[in-house]
Design a protein around this motif. Sequence first.
Motif, PDB file in Angstrom:
ATOM      1  N   LEU A  45      38.932  25.535  51.263  1.00  0.00           N
ATOM      2  CA  LEU A  45      37.684  24.966  50.771  1.00  0.00           C
ATOM      3  C   LEU A  45      37.645  25.105  49.263  1.00  0.00           C
ATOM      4  N   ASP A  46      37.517  23.976  48.561  1.00  0.00           N
ATOM      5  CA  ASP A  46      37.266  23.985  47.116  1.00  0.00           C
ATOM      6  C   ASP A  46      35.758  23.933  46.939  1.00  0.00           C
ATOM      7  N   LEU A  47      35.173  25.055  46.573  1.00  0.00           N
ATOM      8  CA  LEU A  47      33.720  25.213  46.550  1.00  0.00           C
ATOM      9  C   LEU A  47      33.201  25.039  45.125  1.00  0.00           C
ATOM     10  N   GLY A  48      32.216  24.149  44.952  1.00  0.00           N
ATOM     11  CA  GLY A  48      31.784  23.775  43.610  1.00  0.00           C
ATOM     12  C   GLY A  48      32.876  22.949  42.951  1.00  0.00           C
ATOM     13  N   ALA A  49      33.335  21.948  43.675  1.00  0.00           N
ATOM     14  CA  ALA A  49      34.572  21.243  43.327  1.00  0.00           C
ATOM     15  C   ALA A  49      34.454  20.338  42.110  1.00  0.00           C
ATOM     16  N   GLY A  50      33.233  20.040  41.671  1.00  0.00           N
ATOM     17  CA  GLY A  50      33.078  19.179  40.499  1.00  0.00           C
ATOM     18  C   GLY A  50      33.677  17.813  40.719  1.00  0.00           C
ATOM     19  N   ALA A 100      34.094  30.411  60.341  1.00  0.00           N
ATOM     20  CA  ALA A 100      35.529  30.711  60.413  1.00  0.00           C
ATOM     21  C   ALA A 100      36.398  29.457  60.392  1.00  0.00           C
ATOM     22  N   SER A 101      35.998  28.472  59.606  1.00  0.00           N
ATOM     23  CA  SER A 101      36.685  27.177  59.629  1.00  0.00           C
ATOM     24  C   SER A 101      37.706  26.995  58.517  1.00  0.00           C
ATOM     25  N   VAL A 102      37.800  27.952  57.581  1.00  0.00           N
ATOM     26  CA  VAL A 102      38.775  27.834  56.497  1.00  0.00           C
ATOM     27  C   VAL A 102      39.501  29.166  56.308  1.00  0.00           C
ATOM     28  N   ALA A 124      31.531  34.306  53.457  1.00  0.00           N
ATOM     29  CA  ALA A 124      32.090  35.136  54.527  1.00  0.00           C
ATOM     30  C   ALA A 124      31.983  34.438  55.883  1.00  0.00           C
ATOM     31  N   ARG A 125      30.893  33.704  56.088  1.00  0.00           N
ATOM     32  CA  ARG A 125      30.686  33.003  57.357  1.00  0.00           C
ATOM     33  C   ARG A 125      31.770  31.960  57.613  1.00  0.00           C
ATOM     34  N   VAL A 126      32.129  31.190  56.591  1.00  0.00           N
ATOM     35  CA  VAL A 126      33.082  30.091  56.805  1.00  0.00           C
ATOM     36  C   VAL A 126      34.536  30.559  56.746  1.00  0.00           C
ATOM     37  N   LEU A 133      38.945  34.757  49.262  1.00  0.00           N
ATOM     38  CA  LEU A 133      38.028  34.161  48.293  1.00  0.00           C
ATOM     39  C   LEU A 133      38.638  34.351  46.916  1.00  0.00           C
ATOM     40  N   ALA A 134      38.793  33.266  46.161  1.00  0.00           N
ATOM     41  CA  ALA A 134      39.376  33.364  44.830  1.00  0.00           C
ATOM     42  C   ALA A 134      38.661  32.427  43.859  1.00  0.00           C
TER      43      ALA A 134
END
Length: 259
Positions: A45-50, A100-102, A124-126, A133-134
């Motif tokens: 997951l790219d979170l806050g992917a812009g 737990a999808s990623v 943490a949920r996903v 997490l990075a």
Amino acid sequence: MDSDARNRHASSFGAAANAYAAHRPDYAHDAIRWALEPAPGPRVLDLGAGTGKLTATLAAMDADVTAVEPDQAMLEELNTTLPEVTALSGSAEAIPLPDASVDAVLAGNAMHWFDMAVAGPEIARVLAPGGVLAGLWNTVDDGVDWVAGLAQTSGPAAIGPRDTPASWRTETANLHLLTSDAPVRFGSPEQSGFPHGQLRTADSLVATLGTRAGMLVMAEEERETILTRIRRYLATRPETSEGEFTLPMMTCVLRVRRL
């Protein structure tokens, strides 16, 4: 900064989505490999992917990537550039994915905008057990003389406390999940940096610095004063006064693993 200021800065990018897509750098491949090294699988997951700077590199490295971005203008740019990637409207505080999808959650120049008190449990949920997490940040290498001069000339609105390697280490040290009473635990954080660079001209470097949040939220007259000062500095340096040059950078990574 307080929460109102943080929200104002974090929401400033949509108005400059085209410039962001055109001028912001990608991320060092070695940095991404290191970030993903402990991940148990390929789902990222790219979170806050812009506009998809990190997403594009992940896709090129054959990750099974999903992008999540709250700003609609940025998301439209991402969809235009990367139509083959699944890109969803959402935020770090409300991720539109199942539990737990990623196997990894990565954030490129974005984690400092997250409200980690809310985003931490949601990440943490996903994340699958053992997931990573990075946060990745592109910093300018002020160990190079002319880049140090650029940072001094630009001021904190354009090159701020997370934008040089040494200060990045201090500023990001606590951007991980620290709460001991959380239902999901994370291991100890790790930091590392990887050489990177971006081919620029004086004009395109000025345009790049103009997409920083601190620049976007200020009054136009003040912004132009700073950008003019940067242009004049670049014109005085033999490294940057004529044609193209490589801006020395480091892609810095903070990673932590879900236990």
